[in-house]
Scaffold this active site. Structure first.
Site, PDB file in Angstrom:
ATOM      1  N   ASP A  29       0.852  -1.196   0.000  1.00 34.04           N
ATOM      2  CA  ASP A  29       0.000   0.000   0.000  1.00 34.04           C
ATOM      3  C   ASP A  29       0.882   1.239   0.000  1.00 34.04           C
ATOM      4  OD1 ASP A  29      -1.906  -1.843   0.323  1.00 34.04           O
ATOM      5  OD2 ASP A  29      -2.683  -1.102   2.237  1.00 34.04           O
ATOM      6  N   PHE A  32       2.263   1.923  -3.293  1.00 33.96           N
ATOM      7  CA  PHE A  32       1.187   2.442  -4.133  1.00 33.96           C
ATOM      8  C   PHE A  32       0.991   3.940  -3.874  1.00 33.96           C
ATOM      9  CE2 PHE A  32      -3.184   3.583  -4.924  1.00 33.96           C
ATOM     10  CZ  PHE A  32      -3.374   3.090  -6.209  1.00 33.96           C
ATOM     11  N   ASP A  33       0.971   4.297  -2.584  1.00 34.77           N
ATOM     12  CA  ASP A  33       0.798   5.713  -2.233  1.00 34.77           C
ATOM     13  C   ASP A  33       1.908   6.573  -2.830  1.00 34.77           C
ATOM     14  OD1 ASP A  33      -1.455   5.228  -0.881  1.00 34.77           O
ATOM     15  OD2 ASP A  33      -0.533   5.196   1.112  1.00 34.77           O
ATOM     16  N   SER A  78     -36.017  -4.891 -15.997  1.00 32.89           N
ATOM     17  CA  SER A  78     -35.801  -5.733 -14.819  1.00 32.89           C
ATOM     18  C   SER A  78     -35.990  -7.182 -15.243  1.00 32.89           C
ATOM     19  CB  SER A  78     -36.754  -5.342 -13.704  1.00 32.89           C
ATOM     20  OG  SER A  78     -38.061  -5.499 -14.160  1.00 32.89           O
ATOM     21  N   LEU A  79     -35.946  -8.090 -14.284  1.00 33.03           N
ATOM     22  CA  LEU A  79     -36.059  -9.513 -14.598  1.00 33.03           C
ATOM     23  C   LEU A  79     -37.354 -10.048 -14.003  1.00 33.03           C
ATOM     24  CD1 LEU A  79     -32.465 -10.634 -13.601  1.00 33.03           C
ATOM     25  CD2 LEU A  79     -33.412 -10.679 -15.910  1.00 33.03           C
ATOM     26  N   GLU A 107     -25.874 -17.238 -12.824  1.00 34.98           N
ATOM     27  CA  GLU A 107     -25.067 -16.244 -12.103  1.00 34.98           C
ATOM     28  C   GLU A 107     -25.730 -15.934 -10.781  1.00 34.98           C
ATOM     29  OE1 GLU A 107     -25.064 -12.755 -14.519  1.00 34.98           O
ATOM     30  OE2 GLU A 107     -24.458 -13.870 -16.290  1.00 34.98           O
ATOM     31  N   LYS A 109     -27.447 -13.408  -8.181  1.00 36.58           N
ATOM     32  CA  LYS A 109     -28.175 -12.149  -8.281  1.00 36.58           C
ATOM     33  C   LYS A 109     -27.686 -11.269  -7.135  1.00 36.58           C
ATOM     34  CE  LYS A 109     -32.755 -10.286  -9.068  1.00 36.58           C
ATOM     35  NZ  LYS A 109     -32.720  -9.150  -8.159  1.00 36.58           N
ATOM     36  N   ASP A 111     -27.312  -8.171  -4.672  1.00 33.25           N
ATOM     37  CA  ASP A 111     -28.330  -7.321  -4.067  1.00 33.25           C
ATOM     38  C   ASP A 111     -27.774  -5.925  -3.792  1.00 33.25           C
ATOM     39  OD1 ASP A 111     -30.751  -6.643  -3.097  1.00 33.25           O
ATOM     40  OD2 ASP A 111     -30.597  -7.785  -1.239  1.00 33.25           O
ATOM     41  N   ARG A 130     -30.187   3.218 -12.878  1.00 39.67           N
ATOM     42  CA  ARG A 130     -31.295   2.646 -13.636  1.00 39.67           C
ATOM     43  C   ARG A 130     -32.433   3.665 -13.793  1.00 39.67           C
ATOM     44  NH1 ARG A 130     -35.824  -0.604 -12.405  1.00 39.67           N
ATOM     45  NH2 ARG A 130     -36.400  -1.743 -14.272  1.00 39.67           N
ATOM     46  N   GLU A 167     -23.860  -4.236 -11.079  1.00 48.21           N
ATOM     47  CA  GLU A 167     -24.454  -3.892  -9.794  1.00 48.21           C
ATOM     48  C   GLU A 167     -23.416  -3.212  -8.915  1.00 48.21           C
ATOM     49  OE1 GLU A 167     -27.545  -4.887  -9.918  1.00 48.21           O
ATOM     50  OE2 GLU A 167     -28.318  -4.941  -7.870  1.00 48.21           O
ATOM     51  N   TYR A 219     -22.254  -7.623 -15.148  1.00 43.92           N
ATOM     52  CA  TYR A 219     -22.850  -8.885 -15.573  1.00 43.92           C
ATOM     53  C   TYR A 219     -23.506  -8.862 -16.950  1.00 43.92           C
ATOM     54  CZ  TYR A 219     -26.603  -6.417 -13.100  1.00 43.92           C
ATOM     55  OH  TYR A 219     -27.448  -5.468 -12.650  1.00 43.92           O
ATOM     56  N   LYS A 306     -35.436 -16.298  -6.829  1.00 45.23           N
ATOM     57  CA  LYS A 306     -35.153 -15.616  -5.562  1.00 45.23           C
ATOM     58  C   LYS A 306     -34.983 -16.629  -4.439  1.00 45.23           C
ATOM     59  CE  LYS A 306     -36.284 -11.507  -5.117  1.00 45.23           C
ATOM     60  NZ  LYS A 306     -35.892 -10.129  -5.257  1.00 45.23           N
ATOM     61  N   CYS A 400     -35.208   5.723  30.936  1.00 45.24           N
ATOM     62  CA  CYS A 400     -33.915   5.212  30.498  1.00 45.24           C
ATOM     63  C   CYS A 400     -33.435   4.109  31.438  1.00 45.24           C
ATOM     64  CB  CYS A 400     -32.898   6.354  30.468  1.00 45.24           C
ATOM     65  SG  CYS A 400     -31.232   5.769  30.088  1.00 45.24           S
ATOM     66  N   CYS A 403     -30.252   5.629  33.413  1.00 40.68           N
ATOM     67  CA  CYS A 403     -30.245   6.793  34.306  1.00 40.68           C
ATOM     68  C   CYS A 403     -31.643   7.193  34.763  1.00 40.68           C
ATOM     69  CB  CYS A 403     -29.538   7.965  33.637  1.00 40.68           C
ATOM     70  SG  CYS A 403     -30.486   8.667  32.288  1.00 40.68           S
ATOM     71  N   CYS A 418     -32.998   9.016  25.159  1.00 42.88           N
ATOM     72  CA  CYS A 418     -32.834   9.473  26.532  1.00 42.88           C
ATOM     73  C   CYS A 418     -32.244  10.879  26.423  1.00 42.88           C
ATOM     74  CB  CYS A 418     -31.879   8.562  27.300  1.00 42.88           C
ATOM     75  SG  CYS A 418     -31.325   9.329  28.833  1.00 42.88           S
ATOM     76  N   CYS A 424     -26.089  10.738  31.531  1.00 45.98           N
ATOM     77  CA  CYS A 424     -26.428   9.328  31.322  1.00 45.98           C
ATOM     78  C   CYS A 424     -25.132   8.571  30.991  1.00 45.98           C
ATOM     79  CB  CYS A 424     -27.453   9.232  30.201  1.00 45.98           C
ATOM     80  SG  CYS A 424     -27.924   7.552  29.796  1.00 45.98           S
TER      81      CYS A 424
HETATM   82  S1  IVH Z   1     -29.149  -9.158 -15.775  1.00 46.65           S
HETATM   83  C1  IVH Z   1     -32.191  -7.484 -18.893  1.00 46.65           C
HETATM   84  N1  IVH Z   1     -27.692 -10.281 -13.917  1.00 46.65           N
HETATM   85  O1  IVH Z   1     -31.496  -7.578 -10.845  1.00 46.65           O
HETATM   86  C2  IVH Z   1     -31.775  -7.992 -17.585  1.00 46.65           C
HETATM   87  N2  IVH Z   1     -29.233  -8.607 -13.263  1.00 46.65           N
HETATM   88  O2  IVH Z   1     -34.524  -7.511 -11.468  1.00 46.65           O
HETATM   89  C3  IVH Z   1     -30.538  -7.373 -17.106  1.00 46.65           C
HETATM   90  N3  IVH Z   1     -29.180  -8.080 -10.868  1.00 46.65           N
HETATM   91  O3  IVH Z   1     -31.906  -4.462 -12.345  1.00 46.65           O
HETATM   92  C4  IVH Z   1     -30.184  -7.786 -15.738  1.00 46.65           C
HETATM   93  N4  IVH Z   1     -27.594  -9.506 -10.331  1.00 46.65           N
HETATM   94  O4  IVH Z   1     -29.918  -4.738 -10.852  1.00 46.65           O
HETATM   95  C5  IVH Z   1     -28.653  -9.381 -14.191  1.00 46.65           C
HETATM   96  N5  IVH Z   1     -26.280 -11.340 -12.387  1.00 46.65           N
HETATM   97  C6  IVH Z   1     -27.234 -10.438 -12.664  1.00 46.65           C
HETATM   98  C7  IVH Z   1     -27.818  -9.631 -11.659  1.00 46.65           C
HETATM   99  C8  IVH Z   1     -28.830  -8.722 -12.008  1.00 46.65           C
HETATM  100  C9  IVH Z   1     -28.423  -8.572  -9.884  1.00 46.65           C
HETATM  101  C10 IVH Z   1     -30.228  -7.044 -10.671  1.00 46.65           C
HETATM  102  C11 IVH Z   1     -30.129  -5.896 -11.630  1.00 46.65           C
HETATM  103  C12 IVH Z   1     -31.472  -5.776 -12.285  1.00 46.65           C
HETATM  104  C13 IVH Z   1     -32.347  -6.590 -11.393  1.00 46.65           C
HETATM  105  C14 IVH Z   1     -33.422  -7.237 -12.214  1.00 46.65           C
END
Ligand code: IVH
Length: 697
Positions: A29, A32-33, A78-79, A107, A109, A111, A130, A167, A219, A306, A400, A403, A418, A424
């Site tokens: 590190d 690097f600095d 979205s999916l 893959e 998912k 969060d 998004r 993500e 992804y 899910k 409390c 106290c 409190c 306290c």
């Molecule tokens: S593919 C057209 N791959 O899930 C679909 N999404 O409900 C493009 N997410 O908005 C998404 N992991 O934020 C994809 N391995 C993954 C993911 C992923 C998380 C999220 C992403 C998306 C939401 C869909």
């Protein structure tokens, strides 16, 4: 010189990649600095070659901004979600109706919060959230601070212009740290890493985003004519170009393989350092994807499975009410130990009174506990059928537990507080712990335990008492030897040089975190100015809203706070921003490079000292450098360069001596002043004899 700058940028990009993406650094590190400082110095000297994608911009800036809305070139859909294997099988059947022998990519998912990155000629051009899927916010400056996002791609086979999606995540470790800090300044903690990631990405100041330690996993590559046949290949290419792409990606041809992937990660996900909430199954061949197309909202070629949150049933034994530093009361459930997602759970967070009422909890209820995105499990429900007939509803306390002061709950606040801030015990101890913490007064040798000892023994009942602590009294504490006592006292004494912004942060004014303290210190310059500021004046400072302004005014209105501040001021704490070059002209015009670590001062303090005495703190050794202030572990490249250029080396004591030397003496500073920079250069050897400089052999 321009080549040198570009070479350094490339080197640093590469080290960043090895560290943040591959997790396999090549250099320390510290080294690097050194590289980064060298680049910073060159960029400062050559502003004409600035580049927004330079790695020096990773630290972000305090400039606040409105986010521009940008239309996505391709909508961010979205999916579709599935919650059972049956639903997933239906997806597979739908796909098989249109595509022969489909190949799938499984893959995780992630969060977090979705992001779309655009690259042009291999350089990050734009990062957009998004939003509503059609338009999102331009958060490029903030995303640039995320170390795992490449600013400059590697190799040469990337398309000239493309978009990649992924993500933004906040790893659990950063999430926990951030929440601890938020609790410390009285901010409500984030409920989960997803909210924390989304909130951090939308910070007004990119320096704040940089502090949040976000991560980014990619992804999906998006574009019209991508040079790949399959999604899998495109991920491999993205990985080669320097993106962080998950290793947990598997090619599957059968439902059995998909099921095995899901079954594995349903448990293994608890060992990952970040939150996941399912598995995404995508059709691999781009041709097949095209054939399947989209519904109005989601692709027909991909689906999310899910995970079910793992749940256990157990008995609620009792509830503790904890009092935090700011007086916030947190109810915590004590449970009959039960095994959940690989760990034994004994406690669960109940958040606040509303949560208890919502669950209608009774003591000795059979409760369901769930592990969500958070580390601490939560109670999600009660088995009413199992409730003992005579059980009583759980009452939130009214006084409390520490106290006995009646609790208050402000309008719009979910939590009880409190209000007895000044008497306290956990609030006082908590305030001291915050005061001594690394980012505040940085009093080493004093930890949470010792603070509690000192408090319990009555040696300090207020942070101001720390500055009158006696050695003998410390030595009387259990398990505290002479060396520790001396360390503590030295460290307390050293804290008198801690600059004003950190002192302000250390005071623990509600809602005044590190960043706000810095802005306030810059805006007002001194504690007195801040103390006498009207509400209107306070609101003029960047990032200060009504909530912060009111909290500051309430803080200064409290006579005990004013008394404490007076005592701290008398002890000599820095209550104003020290204007550079105001102390003396002993180092006037001298260019000094600092390298290594020092015994008595931090590097920031040394920089402050140099500037306060008229010197110039240079980041890199150059031909016009006057001294290299070298501590232990001095950078070898700096040392070699200094040696080559015949630049003298100073120790920490040399600097102190030069500052302390009387102005009548013909010392380094006065000579440099009277002869100007050029002749000062020639006379370096004389100067060094006078300031005990160490000559290179
Ligand atoms: S593919 C057209 N791959 O899930 C679909 N999404 O409900 C493009 N997410 O908005 C998404 N992991 O934020 C994809 N391995 C993954 C993911 C992923 C998380 C999220 C992403 C998306 C939401 C869909």
């Amino acid at each position: 010189m321009r080549e040198k700058i570009e070479k350094l940028r490339e080197q640093i990009h590469n080290h960043n990649y090895r560290y943040y993406v591959l997790n396999d650094p090549l250099i320390s590190d510290y080294q690097f600095d050194q590289l980064l400082h060298e680049l910073q110095a060159l960029e400062e000297a050559h502003p004409e070659w600035d580049d927004p994608n330079s790695p020096t911009h990773r630290v972000g800036s305090d400039v606040t901004r409105e986010f521009r809305t940008v239309a996505h070139r391709f909508p961010m859909r979205s999916l579709g979600n599935t919650y059972s294997m049956d639903e997933l099988r239906e997806f597979d059947e739908r796909v098989r109706k249109e595509v022969e022998n489909p190949e799938y990519v499984c893959e995780l998912k992630f969060d977090g919060t979705a992001i779309s990155l655009t690259y042009e000629w291999g350089r990050l051009l734009r990062a957009v959230t998004r939003g509503d899927g059609v338009r999102g916010d331009d958060v490029t400056d903030n995303v640039r601070t995320i170390r795992s996002v490449p600013l400059q791609l590697q190799g040469a086979d990337y398309p000239d212009f493309f978009e990649i999606r992924g993500e933004i995540l906040m790893p659990y470790a950063s999430f926990e740290r951030l929440n601890r800090e938020r609790e410390e300044i009285g901010e409500a903690p984030f409920a989960n890493p997803r909210n924390a990631a989304a909130g951090s990405l939308k910070q007004q100041s990119s320096a704040e985003t940089a502090r949040r330690e976000l991560d980014c996993t990619l992804y999906a590559l998006v574009g019209e004519s991508l040079p790949f046949e399959t999604h899998y290949e495109s991920l491999e290419a993205a990985r080669r170009w320097g993106f962080k792409v998950s290793d947990q990606v598997r090619l599957c041809r059968t439902m059995t393989q998909i099921e095995a992937f899901i079954a594995h990660w349903d448990h293994a996900r608890y060992d990952l350092p970040f939150a996941t909430d399912g598995v995404v199954v995508k059709v691999n061949r781009f041709g097949d994807q095209q054939q399947l197309g989209f519904t109005a909202k989601a692709p027909r070629w991909a689906v999310a499975y899910k995970f079910k949150a793992e749940e256990a049933e157990t008995e609620l034994l009792s509830v503790d009410f904890q009092v935090g530093r700011t007086g916030a009361i947190t109810p915590v459930a004590n449970l009959e130990p039960v095994s959940l997602a690989g760990t034994t759970v004994k406690r669960a967070s109940l958040h606040n009174a509303d949560q208890i009422a919502l669950l209608d909890l009774h003591l000795h209820d059979r409760v369901y506990v769930e592990k969500g995105g958070e580390i601490i499990p939560k109670i999600t429900g009660v088995d009413l059928a199992a409730r003992p007939a005579e059980s009583l509803p759980l009452q939130f306390i009214t006084r409390c537990p520490e106290c006995d002061t009646p609790l208050v709950r402000d309008e719009g606040e979910a939590r009880h507080f409190c209000p007895n801030q000044n008497a306290c015990p956990p609030q006082i101890v908590g305030r001291m712990v915050h005061f001594i913490s690394r980012k505040a007064m940085n009093i080493e040798g004093l930890g949470e335990e010792t603070v509690q000892l000192i408090y319990d023994a009555g040696l300090a009942r207020d942070v101001a008492d720390l500055y009158t602590l006696q050695r003998e009294a410390l030595l009387a504490l259990p398990r505290l030897g002479e060396k520790s006592a001396d360390n503590i006292l030295e460290s307390i004494a050293r804290s008198l040089t801690v600059p004003f912004p950190r002192v302000l942060y250390a005071l623990g004014i509600r809602f005044v975190g590190e960043t706000t303290a810095k802005t306030l210190a810059e805006h007002f310059g001194s504690l007195d100015a801040l103390r006498s500021a009207s509400r209107e004046t306070l609101l003029e400072a960047t990032d200060v809203g009504v909530r912060i302004a009111e909290s500051i005014q309430a803080f200064f209105a409290d006579p005990l706070n004013r008394f404490r501040l007076d005592r701290l001021q008398q002890s000599g704490l820095q209550f104003e921003t020290v204007a550079p070059a105001q102390l003396s002209a002993q180092l006037q015009g001298l260019r000094i490079v600092i390298s290594g670590t020092f015994e008595r001062h931090s590097r920031d303090q040394l920089k402050g000292l140099i500037e306060a005495h008229g010197g110039i703190n240079q980041s890199a050794v150059a031909s016009n450098t006057d001294f290299l202030l070298a501590g232990s572990g001095v950078g070898p490249s700096k040392l070699a360069k200094a040696e080559k250029l015949g630049i003298r080396r100073w120790t920490e004591s040399d600097l102190e001596a030069a500052i302390a030397a009387s102005p009548e003496m013909p010392n380094a500073a006065t000579q440099a002043q009277s002869h100007g920079a050029e002749s000062a250069q020639k006379e370096k050897s004389d100067q060094n004899n006078l300031t005990q400089g160490v000559l290179f052999e």
